[in-house]
Design an enzyme around this catalytic site. Sequence first.
Site, PDB file in Angstrom:
ATOM      1  N   GLN A   1     -92.347  52.537  44.404  1.00 39.49           N
ATOM      2  CA  GLN A   1     -92.587  52.775  45.827  1.00 39.49           C
ATOM      3  C   GLN A   1     -92.549  54.056  46.446  1.00 39.49           C
ATOM      4  O   GLN A   1     -91.543  54.727  45.994  1.00 39.49           O
ATOM      5  CB  GLN A   1     -91.614  51.761  46.566  1.00 39.49           C
ATOM      6  CG  GLN A   1     -91.810  51.593  47.817  1.00 39.49           C
ATOM      7  CD  GLN A   1     -93.158  51.027  48.476  1.00 39.49           C
ATOM      8  OE1 GLN A   1     -93.322  50.133  47.813  1.00 39.49           O
ATOM      9  NE2 GLN A   1     -93.786  51.599  49.204  1.00 39.49           N
TER      10      GLN A   1
ATOM     11  N   ASP B   1    -100.899  50.294  40.912  1.00 38.13           N
ATOM     12  CA  ASP B   1    -101.475  51.099  42.196  1.00 38.13           C
ATOM     13  C   ASP B   1    -102.790  51.944  41.927  1.00 38.13           C
ATOM     14  O   ASP B   1    -103.237  52.631  42.885  1.00 38.13           O
ATOM     15  CB  ASP B   1    -100.485  52.054  42.673  1.00 38.13           C
ATOM     16  CG  ASP B   1     -99.332  51.477  43.673  1.00 38.13           C
ATOM     17  OD1 ASP B   1     -99.761  50.644  44.382  1.00 38.13           O
ATOM     18  OD2 ASP B   1     -98.291  51.898  43.866  1.00 38.13           O
TER      19      ASP B   1
ATOM     20  N   LYS C   1     -93.613  42.569  48.828  1.00 37.18           N
ATOM     21  CA  LYS C   1     -94.436  42.412  47.522  1.00 37.18           C
ATOM     22  C   LYS C   1     -93.768  41.492  46.771  1.00 37.18           C
ATOM     23  O   LYS C   1     -94.543  40.654  46.138  1.00 37.18           O
ATOM     24  CB  LYS C   1     -94.571  43.789  47.021  1.00 37.18           C
ATOM     25  CG  LYS C   1     -95.452  44.852  47.684  1.00 37.18           C
ATOM     26  CD  LYS C   1     -95.209  46.195  47.203  1.00 37.18           C
ATOM     27  CE  LYS C   1     -96.149  46.993  48.187  1.00 37.18           C
ATOM     28  NZ  LYS C   1     -95.696  48.534  47.966  1.00 37.18           N
TER      29      LYS C   1
END
Length: 287
Positions: free
Chosen positions: A97, A120, A53
Amino acid sequence: MAGVKIDGKVIAQSVKDRVKKAVLELKTQDINPCLATILVGENPASATYVKNKHIACEEVGIITKDHKLASNITQMELNKIIDNLNTDNSVHGILVQLPLPEQLDEFATTSRISPLKDVDGLTPHNAGLLAMKKAALVACTPSGVMEMFDFHKIDLEGKNVVLINRSNLVGKPLYHLLLEKNATVITCHSKTKNITEFCKSADIIITAVGDRNKFTLTPEMIKDGAIVIDVAISRFQEKLVGDSDYDKIIQKASFATPVPGGVGPMTVAMLLKNTITAASLSSQIGR
C-alpha cells in the site's frame, strides 16, 4: 437530454461475480487464491484502503495475508519480507500500500515484487510488457477504466482521447491500453498549454488531477456528446469530489462517471481480477 451514468458499483459487481466463479474453478484444481498486503505505518486512509480490499477479497473467496509493519521499518527489512512472499507458493499476489514513509524507496520496493505476483502492475517488467501489448497484470485503475468502456460497448477505435494525467499509476498505463484499442491519445499535464482547447476537441476525456484548486473540468470545456471519465477523488469544500461536477457534466456528455461511485469501485474489483490471473499463472508454471 442528460447522458448515461457509468455506474462503477454495478460494473464492479459484474467483475466480482466473474471472479467468484473463477475462484471456485481454481479451488477444484487445489489452488486457493491468496493476496498478501503490506501496510507500513498507521496512515488512516491507507489502513481504510487495505481493510476494504480485504473485505472485497472475502466476498469472492480470496484468502488474504495481512502484514502491518512499523513506520520506522528499514528498506532492508521490508525487502526481506517481500522476498519471503515472493518465494511463498501459497501467496499469488503481493500488494504494497502506497504511499510509504520517507525512508523507504517506493520504486525499489515495488520493483522488488515478483512480476508474477505484481497485482498492482507497477514493476518495470510488467510496465514494459504493457508497452509491448503483452501484459497479463495491468495497473488496477487503468484496467478498471477499460472495463467500463467494455461494459457499455463503447468503441474506442479512431476516437480522440484526451488523458489528463501522466503518472505511472494511471496516465502511462492508460495511454498504452487506449492505443491498443486504436484510439488517438493526447496526454495533458501540469505544463500543457491551452488545455481547454485540447479538451474541446476530444471525443473522450479521462481526467485524474485530484486537486480542485489546480484544475476543474467544466461543461464549457467539453463538446456535446463527449464521454467523461473522472478518475480523481479528493476532499473539496467538505465533500468528496472528482475533477468535475457530475451533475453539470452529465447534462452535456453522452456518458460520464460520478465521484464517488465511479472509477473507485473498479480499482478494487480489478485488484481481485488480477489476483485470480496471478493464481492462474502460478498454476501454469507448476507452482
